[in-house]
Design a protein around this motif. Structure first.
Motif, PDB file in Angstrom:
ATOM      1  N   LEU A  70      -2.345   9.683  70.756  1.00 42.23           N
ATOM      2  CA  LEU A  70      -1.786   8.451  73.089  1.00 42.23           C
ATOM      3  C   LEU A  70      -0.150   7.928  72.253  1.00 42.23           C
ATOM      4  O   LEU A  70       0.199   7.295  71.051  1.00 42.23           O
ATOM      5  N   GLY A  71       0.647   7.868  73.223  1.00 39.19           N
ATOM      6  CA  GLY A  71       1.769   7.855  73.521  1.00 39.19           C
ATOM      7  C   GLY A  71       1.931   7.222  74.771  1.00 39.19           C
ATOM      8  O   GLY A  71       1.301   7.074  75.684  1.00 39.19           O
ATOM      9  N   GLU A  72       3.518   6.743  75.101  1.00 42.89           N
ATOM     10  CA  GLU A  72       4.276   6.350  75.747  1.00 42.89           C
ATOM     11  C   GLU A  72       5.069   7.073  76.015  1.00 42.89           C
ATOM     12  O   GLU A  72       6.078   7.517  75.432  1.00 42.89           O
ATOM     13  N   ARG A  73       5.544   7.417  77.450  1.00 42.59           N
ATOM     14  CA  ARG A  73       7.161   7.818  77.762  1.00 42.59           C
ATOM     15  C   ARG A  73       7.971   7.528  78.659  1.00 42.59           C
ATOM     16  O   ARG A  73       6.673   6.674  79.682  1.00 42.59           O
ATOM     17  N   TYR A  74       8.835   7.709  79.123  1.00 41.49           N
ATOM     18  CA  TYR A  74       8.844   5.876  79.955  1.00 41.49           C
ATOM     19  C   TYR A  74      10.822   7.004  80.754  1.00 41.49           C
ATOM     20  O   TYR A  74      10.881   8.350  80.195  1.00 41.49           O
ATOM     21  N   ARG A  75      11.038   6.950  82.417  1.00 40.29           N
ATOM     22  CA  ARG A  75      12.273   6.841  82.533  1.00 40.29           C
ATOM     23  C   ARG A  75      12.097   5.967  83.290  1.00 40.29           C
ATOM     24  O   ARG A  75      12.147   4.873  83.460  1.00 40.29           O
ATOM     25  N   ASN A  76      14.332   6.440  84.041  1.00 39.77           N
ATOM     26  CA  ASN A  76      14.887   5.786  84.968  1.00 39.77           C
ATOM     27  C   ASN A  76      14.199   5.600  86.244  1.00 39.77           C
ATOM     28  O   ASN A  76      14.190   6.933  86.451  1.00 39.77           O
ATOM     29  N   VAL A  77      14.444   4.868  87.050  1.00 41.07           N
ATOM     30  CA  VAL A  77      13.919   4.797  88.222  1.00 41.07           C
ATOM     31  C   VAL A  77      14.931   3.969  89.063  1.00 41.07           C
ATOM     32  O   VAL A  77      14.893   2.566  88.632  1.00 41.07           O
ATOM     33  N   SER A  78      15.362   3.742  89.952  1.00 40.69           N
ATOM     34  CA  SER A  78      16.369   3.403  90.422  1.00 40.69           C
ATOM     35  C   SER A  78      16.598   2.879  91.687  1.00 40.69           C
ATOM     36  O   SER A  78      16.528   4.953  92.628  1.00 40.69           O
ATOM     37  N   CYS A  87      15.190   0.098  98.838  1.00 42.38           N
ATOM     38  CA  CYS A  87      13.788   1.585  98.881  1.00 42.38           C
ATOM     39  C   CYS A  87      12.981   1.172  99.460  1.00 42.38           C
ATOM     40  O   CYS A  87      11.845   0.048  99.288  1.00 42.38           O
ATOM     41  N   LEU A  88      12.422   2.011 100.342  1.00 41.51           N
ATOM     42  CA  LEU A  88      10.994   1.484 101.533  1.00 41.51           C
ATOM     43  C   LEU A  88       9.861   1.876 100.441  1.00 41.51           C
ATOM     44  O   LEU A  88       8.410   1.308 101.209  1.00 41.51           O
ATOM     45  N   ASP A  89       9.769   2.838 100.126  1.00 37.47           N
ATOM     46  CA  ASP A  89       8.667   3.885  99.964  1.00 37.47           C
ATOM     47  C   ASP A  89       8.373   2.504  98.306  1.00 37.47           C
ATOM     48  O   ASP A  89       9.339   2.233  97.884  1.00 37.47           O
ATOM     49  N   ALA A  90       7.121   3.232  97.656  1.00 40.35           N
ATOM     50  CA  ALA A  90       6.589   1.686  96.329  1.00 40.35           C
ATOM     51  C   ALA A  90       7.204   2.684  95.642  1.00 40.35           C
ATOM     52  O   ALA A  90       8.030   3.659  94.971  1.00 40.35           O
ATOM     53  N   LYS A  91       7.850   1.666  94.459  1.00 44.06           N
ATOM     54  CA  LYS A  91       9.000   2.212  92.933  1.00 44.06           C
ATOM     55  C   LYS A  91       7.663   2.907  92.084  1.00 44.06           C
ATOM     56  O   LYS A  91       6.633   2.837  92.283  1.00 44.06           O
ATOM     57  N   PRO A  92       8.039   4.189  92.627  1.00 42.09           N
ATOM     58  CA  PRO A  92       7.134   5.340  91.147  1.00 42.09           C
ATOM     59  C   PRO A  92       7.251   4.897  89.924  1.00 42.09           C
ATOM     60  O   PRO A  92       8.362   3.717  89.565  1.00 42.09           O
ATOM     61  N   ARG A  93       6.260   5.080  89.391  1.00 43.08           N
ATOM     62  CA  ARG A  93       6.274   4.450  87.562  1.00 43.08           C
ATOM     63  C   ARG A  93       8.093   4.646  86.926  1.00 43.08           C
ATOM     64  O   ARG A  93       8.352   5.800  86.778  1.00 43.08           O
ATOM     65  N   GLU A  94       7.960   4.072  85.894  1.00 41.13           N
ATOM     66  CA  GLU A  94       8.720   4.184  84.376  1.00 41.13           C
ATOM     67  C   GLU A  94       7.888   4.274  83.291  1.00 41.13           C
ATOM     68  O   GLU A  94       8.543   4.897  82.749  1.00 41.13           O
TER      69      GLU A  94
END
Length: 173
Positions: A70-78, A87-94
């Motif tokens: 098990l580990g983690e992965r990430y991405r930039n969300v802006s 942004c009106l929708d819920a923020k996606p996971r980072e």
């Protein structure tokens, strides 16, 4: 014609689909002469802020932080306006959980063949350090064939006769 009131049109749509922009309207004095209208003319432009076309911008997910387990992965969300509140929708996971798929077996070197001549067996250590190797376990034993066969001779015995013909022997391995 003195005492005219300014005629104002409705504001046009904001010049930006997402974030800060400008909007304008028409302001006229009905007489055609601005000096005939009372007070200062209302503004013809103003700043505006639109959220209608705002959307979340996502980068690709990073590689998993764990090569095995098990580990983690990430991405930039802006938000496309650079202001997340636009942004009106819920923020996606980072950040997201992930599982590394390179859980490898650790194997030691093969031992020398158990036989000095002919068929024998070689062994090696095999372990899965993290306990979650997915591939088939490598063999820990294998057949071997020693080709360094050579005769080994013992010493000659004493002659069986003290006088005349006799016999001497030795062991051959």
């Amino acid at each position: 014609t003195f005492g005219c009131r300014w005629q104002v049109s409705a504001w046009a749509a904001c010049s930006a689909n997402c974030g800060p922009g400008f909007r304008w309207r028409t302001v006229t004095c009905p007489s055609g002469n601005p000096e005939d209208c009372e007070e200062t003319a209302p503004a013809t432009t103003e700043s505006c802020h639109s959220r209608v076309g705002c959307e979340w911008l996502l980068t690709e997910w990073s590689a998993c932080s764990a090569t095995c387990g098990l580990g983690e992965r990430y991405r930039n969300v802006s938000c496309s306006s650079s202001d997340d509140s636009d942004c009106l929708d819920a923020k996606p996971r980072e950040l997201d959980a992930c599982e590394g798929s390179s859980c490898n077996w650790e194997v030691g070197a093969w031992t020398v063949c158990s036989s000095r001549c002919g068929a024998g067996v070689q062994t090696r250590s095999v372990s899965c350090p993290r306990g979650d190797c997915r591939s088939e376990e490598p063999a820990s034993t294998q057949a071997c064939q020693s080709t360094s066969c050579a005769w080994d001779f013992g010493d000659w015995s004493s002659c069986s006769s003290k006088c005349g013909d006799g016999i001497q022997t030795r062991h051959v391995f």
